[in-house]
Scaffold this active site. Structure first.
Site, short mmCIF file in Angstrom:
data_model
loop_
_atom_site.label_atom_id
_atom_site.label_comp_id
_atom_site.label_asym_id
_atom_site.label_seq_id
_atom_site.Cartn_x
_atom_site.Cartn_y
_atom_site.Cartn_z
CB SER A 1 90.44 12.14 -10.24
OG SER A 1 89.26 12.90 -9.99
CE1 TYR B 1 92.10 15.49 -13.98
CE2 TYR B 1 89.92 14.95 -13.13
CZ TYR B 1 91.25 15.22 -12.91
OH TYR B 1 91.76 15.21 -11.63
P1 NAP Z 1 97.22 22.11 -9.08
O1 NAP Z 1 97.08 22.87 -7.80
O2 NAP Z 1 96.77 22.72 -10.36
O3 NAP Z 1 98.73 21.63 -9.22
C1 NAP Z 1 99.11 20.90 -10.34
C2 NAP Z 1 100.59 20.65 -10.30
O4 NAP Z 1 100.91 19.87 -11.47
C3 NAP Z 1 101.41 21.92 -10.37
O5 NAP Z 1 102.56 21.78 -9.59
C4 NAP Z 1 101.78 22.00 -11.84
O6 NAP Z 1 103.01 22.63 -12.09
C5 NAP Z 1 101.93 20.54 -12.18
N1 NAP Z 1 101.83 20.29 -13.60
C6 NAP Z 1 100.79 20.55 -14.43
N2 NAP Z 1 101.09 20.18 -15.69
C7 NAP Z 1 102.36 19.71 -15.65
C8 NAP Z 1 103.24 19.21 -16.62
N3 NAP Z 1 102.87 19.13 -17.91
N4 NAP Z 1 104.48 18.81 -16.24
C9 NAP Z 1 104.86 18.90 -14.93
N5 NAP Z 1 104.07 19.39 -13.97
C10 NAP Z 1 102.83 19.79 -14.33
O7 NAP Z 1 96.43 20.73 -9.00
P2 NAP Z 1 96.08 19.74 -7.79
O8 NAP Z 1 94.66 19.92 -7.47
O9 NAP Z 1 97.11 19.82 -6.74
O10 NAP Z 1 96.19 18.36 -8.58
C11 NAP Z 1 97.24 17.44 -8.38
C12 NAP Z 1 96.77 16.07 -8.87
O11 NAP Z 1 95.59 15.69 -8.15
C13 NAP Z 1 96.38 16.06 -10.35
O12 NAP Z 1 96.81 14.84 -10.95
C14 NAP Z 1 94.86 16.13 -10.31
O13 NAP Z 1 94.28 15.56 -11.46
C15 NAP Z 1 94.57 15.32 -9.05
N6 NAP Z 1 93.26 15.59 -8.45
C16 NAP Z 1 92.94 16.81 -7.94
C17 NAP Z 1 91.69 17.02 -7.38
C18 NAP Z 1 91.26 18.33 -6.80
O14 NAP Z 1 90.05 18.50 -6.50
N7 NAP Z 1 92.14 19.30 -6.61
C19 NAP Z 1 90.77 15.97 -7.36
C20 NAP Z 1 91.13 14.74 -7.89
C21 NAP Z 1 92.38 14.56 -8.43
P3 NAP Z 1 103.17 24.14 -12.68
O15 NAP Z 1 102.10 24.96 -12.02
O16 NAP Z 1 104.56 24.48 -12.30
O17 NAP Z 1 102.97 24.05 -14.14
#
Ligand code: NAP
Length: 246
Positions: free
Chosen positions: A141, A155
């Site tokens: 991130s 985080y």
């Molecule tokens: P999201 O929409 O909340 O999706 C998160 C995914 O991770 C979901 O499929 C969730 O599964 C899964 N997950 C969460 N905890 C888990 C666990 N303990 N075991 C297995 N699966 C788990 O988030 P996102 O924005 O797509 O984020 C994806 C990645 O990108 C993350 O690593 C996040 O830190 C990174 N990121 C996101 C952003 C942003 O602005 N969105 C920015 C920088 C980095 P369930 O719902 O089935 O539990």
């Protein structure tokens, strides 16, 4: 031959977008999720319609026993693994460091750091088998660089650990035809902001982005698929920023 790709956290957001795109690029898919079974099913159906063979694996990556169980399922179904997108991750409510509890820190590091390392370890063992190699993309991130003061420094630190892990692991594996890179998304429109208690967070901060807008999960997926692909054959140990310049 289609390559087998494991995407952790494939039921929503960036992981779901990555899986959908990968299905159109000749990957068969292992779709990991924790709680959102319906989300994983929806992604699997789209992937199957694009021609991919799919396996859905429920596993909390914060629990080593569940990671072991997931890999047993992968071994039984595919008998190989060629690529990993280490994407599952969580944030927490905005808080200052003085408000952090031990339980909060454990959850953050168990899922975002230790889980990602153990998932990668098992992937590497399978990529090394027979010397066939592979590619790993860890999802970091921009927070790793920004620090996220007053929001979630824990985080941000967990994602900095992912970047350091990417560098070290890539060096360990560079002679074994296994490439390891990380993608640093910026403000991306997914449900992660609502899970952290502020659904409008990405929009609120959009003006701080040089491009003056948030990004989409599909835009991050494009960067991930590039790093997995042979087009990135000389790219390892890199961090690719997908932040609109922020
Ligand atoms: P999201 O929409 O909340 O999706 C998160 C995914 O991770 C979901 O499929 C969730 O599964 C899964 N997950 C969460 N905890 C888990 C666990 N303990 N075991 C297995 N699966 C788990 O988030 P996102 O924005 O797509 O984020 C994806 C990645 O990108 C993350 O690593 C996040 O830190 C990174 N990121 C996101 C952003 C942003 O602005 N969105 C920015 C920088 C980095 P369930 O719902 O089935 O539990």
């Amino acid at each position: 031959m289609r390559r087998v790709l494991l995407v952790t956290g494939a039921s929503a957001g960036i992981g779901a977008a990555t899986a959908r795109l990968a299905a159109t690029r000749d990957y068969d898919l292992v779709l990991n999720y924790n709680s959102d079974h319906a989300g994983a099913e929806t992604v699997a159906e789209a992937a199957r319609n694009a021609g991919a063979r799919t396996l859905i694996c429920q596993a909390d990556v914060g629990d080593p026993d569940q990671i072991t169980r997931m890999y047993h399922q992968i071994d039984a179904e595919f008998g190989r693994l060629d690529a990993l997108v280490n994407n599952a991750g969580v944030v927490d409510r905005s808080a200052r460091v003085t408000e952090f509890s031990h339980d909060r820190l454990r959850r953050m590091f168990d899922i975002n750091v230790i889980g990602a390392m153990l998932v990668a370890k098992e992937a590497v063992l399978r990529m090394q088998a027979g010397g066939k190699g592979g590619a790993i993309v860890n999802i970091s991130s921009a927070a790793a660089r920004l620090g996220s003061a007053g929001q979630y420094v824990d985080y941000a630190a967990s994602k900095a650990a992912i970047d350091t892990f990417t560098k070290g692991l890539s060096d360990e594996l560079a002679r074994e035809n296994i490439r390891v890179n990380s993608v640093r998304p910026g403000l991306i429109e997914t449900d992660i902001h609502a899970k952290g208690g502020e659904p409008g967070r990405a929009k609120r901060l959009a003006a701080t982005v040089p491009m003056q807008r948030t990004g989409s999960a599909d835009e991050v997926a494009d960067a991930i698929l590039y790093l997995l692909s042979d087009a990135a054959s000389y790219v390892t140990g890199s961090i690719l920023e997908v932040t609109g310049g922020r």
